[in-house]
Scaffold this active site. Sequence first.
Site, PDB file in Angstrom:
ATOM      1  N   ARG A   1       0.830  -1.196   0.000  1.00  0.00           N
ATOM      2  CA  ARG A   1       0.000   0.000   0.000  1.00  0.00           C
ATOM      3  C   ARG A   1       0.872   1.256   0.000  1.00  0.00           C
ATOM      4  O   ARG A   1       2.069   1.201   0.270  1.00  0.00           O
ATOM      5  CB  ARG A   1      -0.915   0.007   1.233  1.00  0.00           C
TER       6      ARG A   1
ATOM      7  N   LYS B   1       1.885   1.827   7.432  1.00  0.00           N
ATOM      8  CA  LYS B   1       2.205   0.979   8.578  1.00  0.00           C
ATOM      9  C   LYS B   1       3.190   1.675   9.515  1.00  0.00           C
ATOM     10  O   LYS B   1       3.883   2.624   9.145  1.00  0.00           O
ATOM     11  CB  LYS B   1       2.805  -0.351   8.110  1.00  0.00           C
TER      12      LYS B   1
ATOM     13  N   TYR C   1      -0.778   4.249  10.775  1.00  0.00           N
ATOM     14  CA  TYR C   1      -1.150   3.230  11.759  1.00  0.00           C
ATOM     15  C   TYR C   1       0.069   2.959  12.636  1.00  0.00           C
ATOM     16  O   TYR C   1       1.181   2.818  12.134  1.00  0.00           O
ATOM     17  CB  TYR C   1      -1.573   1.930  11.069  1.00  0.00           C
TER      18      TYR C   1
ATOM     19  N   HIS D   1      -0.367   1.172  16.292  1.00  0.00           N
ATOM     20  CA  HIS D   1      -0.588  -0.012  17.141  1.00  0.00           C
ATOM     21  C   HIS D   1       0.485  -0.105  18.228  1.00  0.00           C
ATOM     22  O   HIS D   1       1.093  -1.153  18.459  1.00  0.00           O
ATOM     23  CB  HIS D   1      -0.609  -1.282  16.298  1.00  0.00           C
TER      24      HIS D   1
ATOM     25  N   GLU E   1      -5.479   4.547  13.913  1.00  0.00           N
ATOM     26  CA  GLU E   1      -6.453   3.634  14.519  1.00  0.00           C
ATOM     27  C   GLU E   1      -7.067   4.151  15.809  1.00  0.00           C
ATOM     28  O   GLU E   1      -8.023   3.559  16.304  1.00  0.00           O
ATOM     29  CB  GLU E   1      -5.847   2.244  14.739  1.00  0.00           C
TER      30      GLU E   1
ATOM     31  N   ASP F   1      -2.605  -7.199  14.733  1.00  0.00           N
ATOM     32  CA  ASP F   1      -1.895  -5.924  14.874  1.00  0.00           C
ATOM     33  C   ASP F   1      -1.926  -5.409  16.308  1.00  0.00           C
ATOM     34  O   ASP F   1      -1.051  -4.638  16.716  1.00  0.00           O
ATOM     35  CB  ASP F   1      -2.507  -4.863  13.953  1.00  0.00           C
TER      36      ASP F   1
END
Length: 373
Positions: free
Chosen positions: A15, A75, A96, A98, A120, A272
Site C-alpha cells: 500500500r 504501517k 497506523y 498499534h 487507529e 496488529d
Amino acid sequence: MIIGVPKEIKTDEHRVALTPAGVQEFTSHGHQVLIEKGAGEGSSIADASYEATGATMANHVDDVWARSDLIMKVKEPIAAEYPRLAARPHQVLFTYLHLAASRPCTDALIQAGNVAISYETVRLRDGSLPLLTPMSEVAGRMAPLMGAHHLMRTGGGRGTLVCGVPGVAAANIVIIGAGVAGMAAATIAVGMQANVRILDRNLERLRAIDHHFRGSVATIASSVFAVDEACLWADIVIGAVLVVGAKAPKLVSNELVSRMAEGSVLVDISVDQGGCFEATKPTTHSDPTFVLNGSVFYCVANMPGGVPTTSTRALSNATLPYALRLANLGWRDAVKADSALAEGVNIVNGDVTYAPVADAHSMKMVSLASLID
C-alpha cells in the site's frame, strides 16, 4: 507545508499512504508533496500519475524524511526506519501505529521527539473509528476467503469446501467480535453459504446483526463457555476483537485449540493489536500460516496489504480530510479544533499522551491538553 510519503518497506506491504487525487488536494491548498520514487507501484500507481497532479518525486527515502514537515505512511515504522524518525525536529508522523502491541516502536518514537498521530485511535464522539474502519472492512472481508483457502487440503486444512455441495454440509464459521471487521466477515461468510455464528458481549450489537441478516447468522452472547463451545463446533474461527488503542484480550487458548477438529483454521484479524488467540504471532503474506495442535493459524499482520489497489484508495479516502487539517492548521490547532483527531495523538515530543499505550508499557502518561494549551 511539505508532506512526505515514503515507500512502505514492511514485508509484503504494497500500500501507499496517498493517491494522486490526494496529491492534488494538497497542492490546491498550497502545500508541497514529496513522494519516494516507486512508492505507488505496488498499488498500481505510476510515478507519472503523481507528477501529473503536482508531486515531486524523491530519488532517496532519506530526502523524504529529512525535508518533510508531515510524514504520511500506512504501517508503523519498523527497525530500519527508526533512525529516520529524528531526521527533522517537530516532524509529525501520521500512520497506523498499534503502539500498545510494540514497545520497540513506542521507545523509538519517544526517543525521536516527534509527534506521532495514529490512524487507529482517531475516534468520533459516537465511538466509531473513521480511519480504522476501511481497513477493518477489507480485513474482515478477506478473513473468510483466507480461511476458506486454508481449510482446503492444499491450503493445509482438513479438506473441506466451505460452501458444501448438495448432500454435504457447508463449513461452520465462528466470528468472535461483532464490530466493523466482524460484520464484514459475516457478510462474506454468509455469501459463501457457510453456517455462521458471531459472538460479542454487546447485546444491542447482536440484535442489530440479527436484524440485518434476518436470522441467517446465529448471534451468541460471548462468554468463556460460549467461546469454548463455538470453537469446538467450528471449522474456521475468525478473531475480530478490538479494544481501541490497547492490546486485544486472549480469548482462545492453546488448550482449547488442542480440542478443536484436526485441520481447522484460525484467522486472527486482531494480530496488529497482539491478537486474540494465545498462539498468535505475526505472519506475512509470503509465509502466512503456522500449525499448532493440528490447527492452521493465519495471522498476517497487514492483511489489507495483500489487496493494495483496493486498500490504498479506501484508506486515502478516509485519511485525506484529517491530513489536510493537519497541513492547513498545523497539528496543534488541528487537534484543538477536532476532538476526534486529538484522540489520535499518541506521543508528543517524547511524552506518551494516549492512556492505553502508557498502560500497556507501564509508562507515565502526560495530558495532551497540557502540551497544546
